[in-house]
Design an enzyme around this catalytic site. Structure first.
Site, PDB file in Angstrom:
ATOM      1  N   SER A 190      17.712  -9.062 -26.313  1.00  0.00           N
ATOM      2  CA  SER A 190      16.475  -9.758 -26.662  1.00  0.00           C
ATOM      3  C   SER A 190      16.343 -11.142 -26.046  1.00  0.00           C
ATOM      4  O   SER A 190      15.240 -11.626 -25.837  1.00  0.00           O
ATOM      5  CB  SER A 190      16.339  -9.858 -28.176  1.00  0.00           C
ATOM      6  OG  SER A 190      17.444 -10.532 -28.730  1.00  0.00           O
TER       7      SER A 190
ATOM      8  N   HIS B 146      13.315  -3.917 -27.902  1.00  0.00           N
ATOM      9  CA  HIS B 146      12.612  -4.430 -26.711  1.00  0.00           C
ATOM     10  C   HIS B 146      12.553  -3.398 -25.595  1.00  0.00           C
ATOM     11  O   HIS B 146      12.131  -3.716 -24.482  1.00  0.00           O
ATOM     12  CB  HIS B 146      13.285  -5.711 -26.219  1.00  0.00           C
ATOM     13  CG  HIS B 146      13.249  -6.793 -27.249  1.00  0.00           C
ATOM     14  ND1 HIS B 146      12.159  -7.616 -27.428  1.00  0.00           N
ATOM     15  CD2 HIS B 146      14.159  -7.141 -28.197  1.00  0.00           C
ATOM     16  CE1 HIS B 146      12.408  -8.442 -28.432  1.00  0.00           C
ATOM     17  NE2 HIS B 146      13.597  -8.177 -28.921  1.00  0.00           N
TER      18      HIS B 146
ATOM     19  N   LYS C 118       6.568  -4.853 -31.678  1.00  0.00           N
ATOM     20  CA  LYS C 118       6.645  -5.482 -30.360  1.00  0.00           C
ATOM     21  C   LYS C 118       5.681  -4.732 -29.424  1.00  0.00           C
ATOM     22  O   LYS C 118       4.477  -4.901 -29.543  1.00  0.00           O
ATOM     23  CB  LYS C 118       8.104  -5.537 -29.904  1.00  0.00           C
ATOM     24  CG  LYS C 118       8.956  -6.314 -30.946  1.00  0.00           C
ATOM     25  CD  LYS C 118      10.368  -6.509 -30.522  1.00  0.00           C
ATOM     26  CE  LYS C 118      11.296  -6.961 -31.629  1.00  0.00           C
ATOM     27  NZ  LYS C 118      10.884  -7.980 -32.552  1.00  0.00           N
TER      28      LYS C 118
HETATM   29  C1  LIG Z   1      16.883  -6.642 -30.737  1.00  0.00           C
HETATM   30  C2  LIG Z   1      16.089  -6.840 -31.985  1.00  0.00           C
HETATM   31  N1  LIG Z   1      16.323  -6.047 -33.026  1.00  0.00           N
HETATM   32  C3  LIG Z   1      15.648  -6.165 -34.178  1.00  0.00           C
HETATM   33  C4  LIG Z   1      14.668  -7.129 -34.324  1.00  0.00           C
HETATM   34  C5  LIG Z   1      13.952  -7.265 -35.621  1.00  0.00           C
HETATM   35  O1  LIG Z   1      12.748  -6.590 -35.576  1.00  0.00           O
HETATM   36  P1  LIG Z   1      11.552  -7.022 -36.540  1.00  0.00           P
HETATM   37  O2  LIG Z   1      10.906  -8.189 -35.883  1.00  0.00           O
HETATM   38  O3  LIG Z   1      10.698  -5.811 -36.636  1.00  0.00           O
HETATM   39  O4  LIG Z   1      12.176  -7.384 -37.853  1.00  0.00           O
HETATM   40  C6  LIG Z   1      14.372  -7.974 -33.266  1.00  0.00           C
HETATM   41  C7  LIG Z   1      13.301  -8.977 -33.437  1.00  0.00           C
HETATM   42  O5  LIG Z   1      13.112  -9.909 -32.790  1.00  0.00           O
HETATM   43  C8  LIG Z   1      15.111  -7.842 -32.066  1.00  0.00           C
HETATM   44  O6  LIG Z   1      14.893  -8.665 -31.037  1.00  0.00           O
END
Ligand SMILES: Cc1ncc(COP(=O)(O)O)c(C=O)c1O
Length: 412
Positions: free
Chosen positions: A177, A205, A237
């Site tokens: 991320s 992502h 996203k």
């Molecule tokens: C790699 C990753 N996993 C999980 C999440 C969490 O997702 P959510 O925003 O739906 O809680 C994010 C959020 O930024 C993320 O970047």
């Protein structure tokens, strides 16, 4: 009591780590009104521009009209609405898995899957640059956790070979991320299959952004449908809505329904979010060229940034980090870029390792090439204004250091 809170906030300020949110009016488009000014938005995860797509919005409204504004409770208490079921069928087909289960958010999905599968007597091996929700999921699990060096399959193999535990889980982001690089999923798939371990892949992502038709990096690696692979995906996203899902075998889904605390003890996601996500999935299958456009736009931005002297070689996706190093300097560049009309948020510890503060740029398919060219020039000017020469950036690979604390029981 208040004095203690004020002291902690002052310490954050002193270290250049105090956060504040900025006020955006209007949807997450290529341009937004930020604190009253129009700026180019270069840090939103609305990668395909679907959050503001008329069909996605209409579907969200229609779902709220039909099923109401809220789900009323945990599905184990007040029932699964037909729209939950419909979306789960669509998500399972999209990811090529047997079944899917919707969660309130990606954060909750990672907590749930790690806590449910990471039982006592299991070893969880987690990449050192995994998302915070995975780190927190490891904390919630009763398993022992070992952290392996970023994308280092040999280190992971070493850990797995020495683990006394019979059961093991390997967990990784597929698109990281904050770095925009990809996990070596084919190798991870092979290694885990040979060890009889499960592989949990966070496709937050990757969903909608990479792989055939945006189906993700797991599909790209040919691991879709593999019995030992569990996918976490998000709806908030590229799919432009809110919520998340786990795509897995029917057996793992059944375990999650029965033991994943964020599924059991939290209100199910609201119909509007699910309706929006359903429409986004439909759009993605009708218009897969959106994914190619996103990837092409990401290449344009990288080429233009390289021309400005930035080192962007580490990124191979729509996430492009400009690693600066010091938190204050990253903030100074961010503010200078904002002055010049580009919103690219600075990311600082603890989100990224100490000494690797950065501007995390996120490309959207709805950015034009000209906007991205201009943004690269603006970022070059902003960097100089903040006293930073682009060529002096830290290459991503060198910058990546241990971010998760080393959890007990591991010494490499
Ligand atoms: C790699 C990753 N996993 C999980 C999440 C969490 O997702 P959510 O925003 O739906 O809680 C994010 C959020 O930024 C993320 O970047």
């Amino acid at each position: 009591m208040s004095a203690e809170i004020e002291k902690r906030l002052a310490e954050l300020e002193e270290a250049g780590l105090r956060r504040r949110t900025r006020l955006v009016s209007g949807p997450q488009g290529a341009h937004v009104m930020l604190d009253g000014r129009s700026v180019l938005l270069l840090c939103s995860n609305n990668y395909l521009g679907l959050a503001d797509h008329s069909r996605v919005k209409e579907a969200a409204v229609a779902a709220a009209e039909r099923w109401g504004a809220g789900a009323g409770g945990s599905r184990l208490v007040s029932g699964t609405m037909t729209i939950h079921q419909r979306l789960e069928e669509r998500l399972a087909a999209f990811k090529g898995s047997e079944r899917a289960l919707v969660f309130g958010s990606g954060y909750l999905a990672n907590l749930g899957v790690l806590q449910a599968l990471g039982t006592e007597g299991t070893l969880i091996c987690s990449d050192e640059l995994n998302h915070a929700s995975i780190v927190d999921g490891c904390r919630l699990a009763r398993a022992r956790t070992a952290v392996y060096a970023h994308n280092d399959v040999e280190h992971l193999r070493w850990l797995l070979e020495r683990a006394p535990e019979r059961d093991a889980l390997v967990v990784t982001d597929s698109v990281f991320s904050m770095d925009g690089d990809l996990a070596p999923l084919e190798e991870l798939g092979e290694l885990t299959a040979a060890r009889g371990a499960r592989l949990i892949v966070d496709e937050a992502h990757a969903t909608g952004c990479v792989g055939p038709g945006g189906r993700g990096a797991v599909a790209e690696a040919g691991l879709d449908g593999a019995e030992h692979v569990v996918i976490v995906g998000t709806l908030g996203k590229a799919l432009g809505s809110y919520g998340a899902f786990v795509a897995s075998s029917a057996l793992v889904r059944e375990l999650l329904v029965n033991t994943a605390r964020p599924f059991i003890f939290s209100t199910a996601p609201p119909p509007a979010a699910l309706g929006g996500a359903l429409a986004a999935l439909e759009l993605l299958s009708e218009e897969p060229e959106r994914v190619a456009q996103l990837q092409s736009r990401a290449r344009t931005l990288c080429d233009e940034l390289a021309r400005e002297g930035f080192d962007v070689a580490g990124s191979s996706t729509q996430i492009v980090p400009l690693v600066v190093g010091e938190a204050r300097q990253a903030m100074a560049i961010c503010e200078a870029a904002l002055e010049l009309g580009v919103f690219a948020q600075a990311i600082r510890p603890p989100t990224v390792p100490e000494g690797t503060s950065r501007l995390r740029l996120a490309v959207m398919a709805s950015h034009t090439k000209e906007e991205l060219r201009e943004a690269a020039r603006t970022l070059g000017r902003a960097a100089l204004k903040a006293g930073f020469r682009p060529g002096e950036g830290i290459p991503v690979a060198a910058a990546s250091g241990p971010r998760q604390e080393r959890l007990e029981g591991w010494a490499a």
